[in-house]
Design a protein around this motif. Structure first.
Motif, PDB file in Angstrom:
ATOM      1  N   THR A  25       0.841  -1.209   0.000  1.00 28.51           N
ATOM      2  CA  THR A  25       0.000   0.000   0.000  1.00 28.51           C
ATOM      3  C   THR A  25       0.869   1.250   0.000  1.00 28.51           C
ATOM      4  O   THR A  25       0.626   2.183  -0.772  1.00 28.51           O
ATOM      5  CB  THR A  25      -0.922   0.016   1.237  1.00 28.51           C
ATOM      6  OG1 THR A  25      -1.759  -1.132   1.206  1.00 28.51           O
ATOM      7  CG2 THR A  25      -1.775   1.270   1.284  1.00 28.51           C
ATOM      8  N   THR A  65      -6.076  -4.133  -2.267  1.00 27.92           N
ATOM      9  CA  THR A  65      -4.742  -3.527  -2.272  1.00 27.92           C
ATOM     10  C   THR A  65      -3.921  -4.068  -3.437  1.00 27.92           C
ATOM     11  O   THR A  65      -3.265  -3.317  -4.158  1.00 27.92           O
ATOM     12  CB  THR A  65      -4.013  -3.780  -0.937  1.00 27.92           C
ATOM     13  OG1 THR A  65      -4.741  -3.141   0.104  1.00 27.92           O
ATOM     14  CG2 THR A  65      -2.582  -3.263  -0.970  1.00 27.92           C
ATOM     15  N   ASN A  74      -5.248  -2.524  -6.664  1.00 26.88           N
ATOM     16  CA  ASN A  74      -4.837  -1.131  -6.835  1.00 26.88           C
ATOM     17  C   ASN A  74      -3.352  -1.037  -7.152  1.00 26.88           C
ATOM     18  O   ASN A  74      -2.934  -0.235  -7.995  1.00 26.88           O
ATOM     19  CB  ASN A  74      -5.185  -0.303  -5.600  1.00 26.88           C
ATOM     20  CG  ASN A  74      -5.180   1.174  -5.902  1.00 26.88           C
ATOM     21  OD1 ASN A  74      -5.811   1.617  -6.849  1.00 26.88           O
ATOM     22  ND2 ASN A  74      -4.463   1.936  -5.105  1.00 26.88           N
ATOM     23  N   LYS A 134      -3.273   6.361  -5.808  1.00 32.17           N
ATOM     24  CA  LYS A 134      -3.998   5.729  -4.697  1.00 32.17           C
ATOM     25  C   LYS A 134      -5.474   5.478  -5.003  1.00 32.17           C
ATOM     26  O   LYS A 134      -6.075   4.577  -4.450  1.00 32.17           O
ATOM     27  CB  LYS A 134      -3.888   6.567  -3.424  1.00 32.17           C
ATOM     28  CG  LYS A 134      -2.488   6.676  -2.865  1.00 32.17           C
ATOM     29  CD  LYS A 134      -2.134   5.518  -2.004  1.00 32.17           C
ATOM     30  CE  LYS A 134      -0.779   5.753  -1.338  1.00 32.17           C
ATOM     31  NZ  LYS A 134      -0.239   4.569  -0.757  1.00 32.17           N
ATOM     32  N   GLN A 135      -6.061   6.261  -5.891  1.00 33.16           N
ATOM     33  CA  GLN A 135      -7.495   6.158  -6.172  1.00 33.16           C
ATOM     34  C   GLN A 135      -7.798   5.513  -7.534  1.00 33.16           C
ATOM     35  O   GLN A 135      -8.893   5.687  -8.069  1.00 33.16           O
ATOM     36  CB  GLN A 135      -8.139   7.552  -6.109  1.00 33.16           C
ATOM     37  CG  GLN A 135      -8.066   8.199  -4.751  1.00 33.16           C
ATOM     38  CD  GLN A 135      -8.872   7.430  -3.712  1.00 33.16           C
ATOM     39  OE1 GLN A 135      -9.985   6.984  -3.970  1.00 33.16           O
ATOM     40  NE2 GLN A 135      -8.295   7.254  -2.534  1.00 33.16           N
ATOM     41  N   SER A 179      -1.666   0.561 -10.474  1.00 35.10           N
ATOM     42  CA  SER A 179      -0.596   1.548 -10.388  1.00 35.10           C
ATOM     43  C   SER A 179       0.614   1.102 -11.204  1.00 35.10           C
ATOM     44  O   SER A 179       1.205   1.892 -11.943  1.00 35.10           O
ATOM     45  CB  SER A 179      -0.205   1.773  -8.921  1.00 35.10           C
ATOM     46  OG  SER A 179       0.848   2.696  -8.813  1.00 35.10           O
ATOM     47  N   ALA A 189       1.172   8.457  -4.414  1.00 37.27           N
ATOM     48  CA  ALA A 189      -0.027   9.191  -3.998  1.00 37.27           C
ATOM     49  C   ALA A 189      -0.981   9.445  -5.172  1.00 37.27           C
ATOM     50  O   ALA A 189      -2.202   9.322  -5.027  1.00 37.27           O
ATOM     51  CB  ALA A 189       0.362  10.500  -3.327  1.00 37.27           C
TER      52      ALA A 189
END
Length: 125
Positions: free
Chosen positions: A74, A108, A111, A82-83, A115, A79
Motif C-alpha cells: 500500500t 490492495t 490497486n 492511490k485512487q 498503479s 499518492a
C-alpha cells in the motif's frame, strides 16, 4: 509463471470479484516486483527485486495472508495512483459486510497492479 493471466483491467476486476485464486493474485504481484522462480528447483531468485523489497522479503511474501507486506505494498503506491480503483474502474469499494482482511488485501493488490500498469504504460490490448 507463464500460466498467469495477462495484466489487464479485466484481470484486476477478476481479483476484486474473487474470480482469481489468491495464489495467482500473489504471483502477479511477485512477477511485477521481479521475483522469479526456477522451474526445476522451485527456488526463488530475488536478484531482480528492488532492495527495499528483497531485504525484508528474500522470498515473495503472501500479501493476502500477511498484513505487513500488504501495508508495504500500500505504501509503495504513489499518492497520485492511490485512487485508481475508483478513477479507472469505477470501483466503489466493498459493502460493510464484505470488509474482511482477505478482500481488503485483494483490493490492495488490485490497486497496486493498476498503479504498476499506469507507471509502466501497460494498456489493455
Amino acid at each position: 509463471m507463464s500460466d498467469l493471466p495477462a495484466l489487464t483491467t479485466a484481470t484486476v476486476w477478476a481479483i476484486l470479484n474473487d474470480e482469481i485464486d489468491d495464489a495467482t493474485a500473489n504471483r502477479l504481484v511477485w512477477l511485477c516486483l521481479g521475483y522469479q522462480q526456477d522451474k526445476t528447483t522451485g527456488e526463488w531468485d530475488s536478484s531482480s527485486v528492488a532492495l527495499d523489497w528483497r531485504e525484508p522479503y528474500p522470498e515473495p511474501p503472501d500479501f493476502i495472508e500477511n498484513r505487513p507486506p500488504t501495508v508495504k505494498l500500500t505504501r509503495s503506491i504513489p499518492a497520485a495512483n492511490k485512487q485508481l480503483l475508483k478513477e479507472k474502474l469505477g470501483f466503489s469499494g466493498y459493502t460493510v459486510s464484505e470488509l474482511i482482511p482477505r478482500k481488503t488485501r485483494r483490493a490492495t493488490i488490485a490497486n497496486w497492479l493498476l498503479s504498476y500498469m499506469q507507471i509502466h504504460g501497460i494498456a489493455d490490448s
